[in-house]
Design a protein around this motif. Structure first.
Motif: not given
Length: 791
Positions: A499-520
């Protein structure tokens, strides 16, 4: 088209009656919108017969064509994943019913939480548009979710979704779940697909009522629909309709079901179809004649033949976009950075308000001492600000501009690292107070947004799906999901991939979801250290050669300053398009004294910078080694550089945005160091992880002739990192030390080059800033150099 897999509805045709009755009944209660998640089984029949999907477009797709207009850039999806919004009219219903059919990936039931998030958001937006002061969630929108029997019992996402269906920040007023129970899962009998007696039993743990009905009797399905909608409207809870039916053919039309269910299919093949049985019943009762039935059947077949002929020349029409999306569009030019700064007086006021409790709220003394007072002191003295403050300023400034912010995840109110405290809990009453929701508007006309702080239940997959549903419905709500630790996103990988990475490519469905993933890598061990940057980068469509400006599908960033984070959050909704944003979020940087930003870095005219040059470099011509790094490792390297007597000959360049890869910005920075001969990528992740594999070929394509990019970091590792603290510390010391090894020899080369230059001057030879031994070819990189002056 005999070889096309349709996953037909034969044996379960009465499902169409059930869905039709559900929508009609909902309309009687004032519902105006339906959010429908369909299964593979029967999707084409339901789309064509109930939701008025154009038959010529459907047949074009079945013949191998696209569901999109000829000029569309979208790649489309399987025929059994088709979706197009519909508007239905019913007799006796004053207004048409809008049906929003979900685009969904093939992962079974993965669309269930997406429909929940989308329907809740749609319902609340309709209520706000109507200024409905007495709104109860579910008044305007009915979500309907269609499942298979084996997937409903077997897929964990079902239990996750049901578990959060009654929670305050996740309820959508109740979903009607329809199980097409054909009593077999692909080739597996029911006795092997579940432990429970009924496929629907998983819903019992959430106190969801279940209606069992025989699919042979369409009128009973209509009655079940009436009961389900009445219950949902009264109690605003989920309800399940378990339709016992059968599957005429195999899992798809190319399967032979009798290979594995010979007895079942001997009985199925000996019986009439459900439409034929109901037709006989109507004829026997005198409500229908055989001639009328034949005429209707003939007209239907004729319409399909006409549609088939038209399918060779039809050009599909784009589906309707949800309300609000019409103000946005897809980027037609490669996105550039626009100013996202805010007036500093306003930011200062927001900062103060963000830690101002209500009059009746008794704050915990430690929050008062270590959170509220330090923030007020920094703002008063004009000191540099930490990450949590910059985040609060971004949220508050967006609220003041009328945007909503929804922050969701486990412990997000306090923050995993007790850094945020976006909500204050009264120590006397446990009442929750969100300071940013009590900012004063500058005028009566100013519409203030709302910050919704959502401490979610302890699951990832369904919650991420829910927030994705929010983001595809409302582009003007900044929807954020924060993982406790970046590693935990693993449980929602399906949502990222499908969905998140490919939804626009497949369906023309944009999304603006932000994912905060603590890393380090800070001693947290192999499951509390990495957000798996390498996986997100593999999902990017960024071209390796850099000679095509593909419109980015996702943004993956690893910011190193609070100001950069501030601009990223604001940029996400200030642009006129939407793309998902993945942030490798800070852990130790949250309280690192050197990882702070002045308010001036967030002032008008400022913006996010995809690449940050070394601020300590005094003379670019004296630099012999350029280290390229992304993330918090920069601060360790910067400290060592400051302590190294030859540190002035090193430049540490930060790549803050990994995809789309900032070629032009990075080229502009690297080309300043015209005497550099040693280029190094330094990372704390293992070599088979992190950003190295993604960044290396892109950086190498812009380096001087004969120059290469060396790797400094941990070697390949099967686990994310070591769980032995002493080993991890030793590895860190080794890689940071190695980053500065060999400097003396490089500086000696620089001295020799300097002597050669002086010699040339003494003998009246034309001097060159770049020595012949270096043999640069910066200017040959026209694709980058042509734009370097813009920065």
């Amino acid at each position: 088209m005999s070889c096309v897999k349709r996953y037909g509805l034969e044996g379960s045709e009465s499902i169409v009656v059930l869905l039709d009755q559900l929508i009609f009944e909902a309309a009687q209660y004032g519902v105006t919108d339906i959010v429908a998640g369909l299964s593979h089984r029967g999707r084409l029949s339901i789309l064509s017969s109930l939701f008025e999907y154009p038959q010529d477009e459907l047949l074009r797709k079945l013949r191998g064509g696209s569901e999109f207009p000829d000029e569309s850039p979208h790649t489309g999806d399987m025929v059994v994943d088709l979706a197009k919004s519909a508007t239905l009219n019913y007799p006796g219903v004053d207004s048409p019913i809008n049906v929003d059919i979900l685009c969904n990936a093939c992962h079974l039931d993965s669309g269930m939480p997406i429909g929940m998030g989308k329907s809740r958001t749609k319902d609340m937006n309709i209520a706000q548009a109507k200024n409905n002061q007495n709104h109860t969630i579910g008044d305007h929108v009915l979500p309907v979710s269609v499942h298979g029997d084996s997937s409903f019992a077997g897929q964990g996402i079902v239990a996750e979704s049901l578990g959060m269906s009654g929670l305050t920040h996740f309820t959508n007023g109740g979903t009607v779940h329809v199980i097409i129970n054909n009593q077999v899962g692909y080739t597996t009998p029911a006795s092997h697909t579940r432990t429970t007696r009924y496929a629907s039993d998983i819903a019992k743990f959430a106190d969801v009522p279940i209606i069992h009905v025989n699919g042979d009797h369409p009128e009973e399905l209509a009655r079940a629909a009436r009961t389900a909608v009445a219950y949902r409207q009264k109690f605003r809870k989920d309800v399940v309709i378990d339709v016992w039916t059968f599957r005429k053919r195999g899992h798809n039309e190319l399967d032979e079901p009798s290979f594995t269910q010979p007895a079942m299919y001997k009985r199925i093949n000996s019986r009439k179809s459900i439409p034929a049985m109901y037709e006989d019943k109507l004829i026997e009762s005198g409500e229908l004649t055989r001639e009328k039935a034949d005429k209707v059947r003939k007209q239907w077949l004729e319409s399909l033949n006409i549609a088939f002929a038209d399918s060779f020349n039809c050009n599909p029409v784009d589906t309707m976009r949800p309300s609000g999306w019409s103000k946005l569009g897809a980027p037609h030019e490669y996105p550039t950075e626009e100013a996202t700064g805010v007036d500093t007086t306003m930011l200062n006021n927001i900062g103060v308000k963000s830690v101002t409790p209500g009059e009746s709220v008794t704050v915990h003394p430690r929050i008062e001492r270590f959170h509220i007072k330090p923030r007020l002191k920094k703002l008063q003295e004009g000191a540099e600000l930490d990450w949590a403050t910059a985040e609060a300023l971004a949220f508050g400034s967006l609220l003041a501009e009328g945007y909503n912010v929804r922050l969701s995840g486990q412990d997000v109110g306090r923050g995993t690292f007790s850094q945020r405290h976006a909500m204050l809990v009264c120590q006397e009453t446990e009442k929750v107070y969100v300071p940013l929701n009590h900012m004063d508007a500058d005028s009566k006309e100013q519409r203030m947004g709302k910050l919704e702080v959502v401490n979610s239940n302890l699951c990832e997959g369904a919650v991420v799906g829910f927030e994705y549903g929010v983001s595809i419905e409302d582009p003007f709500t900044l929807a954020i999901w924060e993982a406790q630790f970046g590693d935990f996103y693993n449980n929602s990988q399906t949502m990222f991939d499908g969905y998140i990475a490919s939804g626009e490519t497949k369906w023309g469905q944009q999304n603006g979801l932000v994912l905060l993933l603590p890393h380090g890598f800070d001693g947290g061990g192999p499951d509390h250290s990495s957000c798996r940057l390498e996986r997100h980068l593999l999902l990017s469509n960024d071209p390796v050669d850099g000679h095509t400006n593909a419109m980015p599908n996702i943004y993956v960033t690893y910011p190193t300053t609070p100001a950069q984070f501030f601009h990223l959050l604001r940029r996400q909704v200030k642009r006129n398009f939407r793309k998902p944003l993945i942030v490798a979020a800070p852990k130790t940087m949250l309280r690192l004294a050197s990882a702070t930003s002045a308010l001036s870095e967030m002032s008008p005219g400022t913006c996010f910078k995809p690449v940050l040059d070394d601020p300590t470099t005094r003379d670019p011509h004296s630099v012999k080694r350029v280290m390229v790094v992304s993330g918090k490792l920069y601060y360790d390297l910067a400290k060592l550089k400051n302590e190294n007597p030859l540190g002035e000959h090193v430049a540490i360049v930060r790549v803050e945005e990994l995809t789309p890869f900032p070629r032009r910005e990075l080229f502009h920075v690297l080309s300043r160091y015209d005497n550099a001969t040693d280029f190094v990528w330094v990372q704390e992740e293992p070599r088979n992880a992190g950003a190295y594999a993604f960044a290396a070929p892109r950086i190498k394509s812009m380096l001087p002739q004969h120059a290469t990019l060396r790797y400094v970091g941990r070697s390949e590792h099967a686990a994310t990192c070591s769980g032995i603290e002493t080993q991890q510390a030793a590895e860190h010391m080794q890689l940071t030390t190695e980053a500065f090894d060999g400097l003396r020899g490089l500086v000696a080369d620089l001295v020799i080059d300097g002597i050669a230059t002086q010699h040339e001057k003494q003998h009246d030879k034309p001097a060159s800033v770049i020595s012949a031994g270096v043999s640069h070819r910066w200017a040959s990189r026209a694709v980058y150099a042509a734009h370097s002056s813009d920065h």
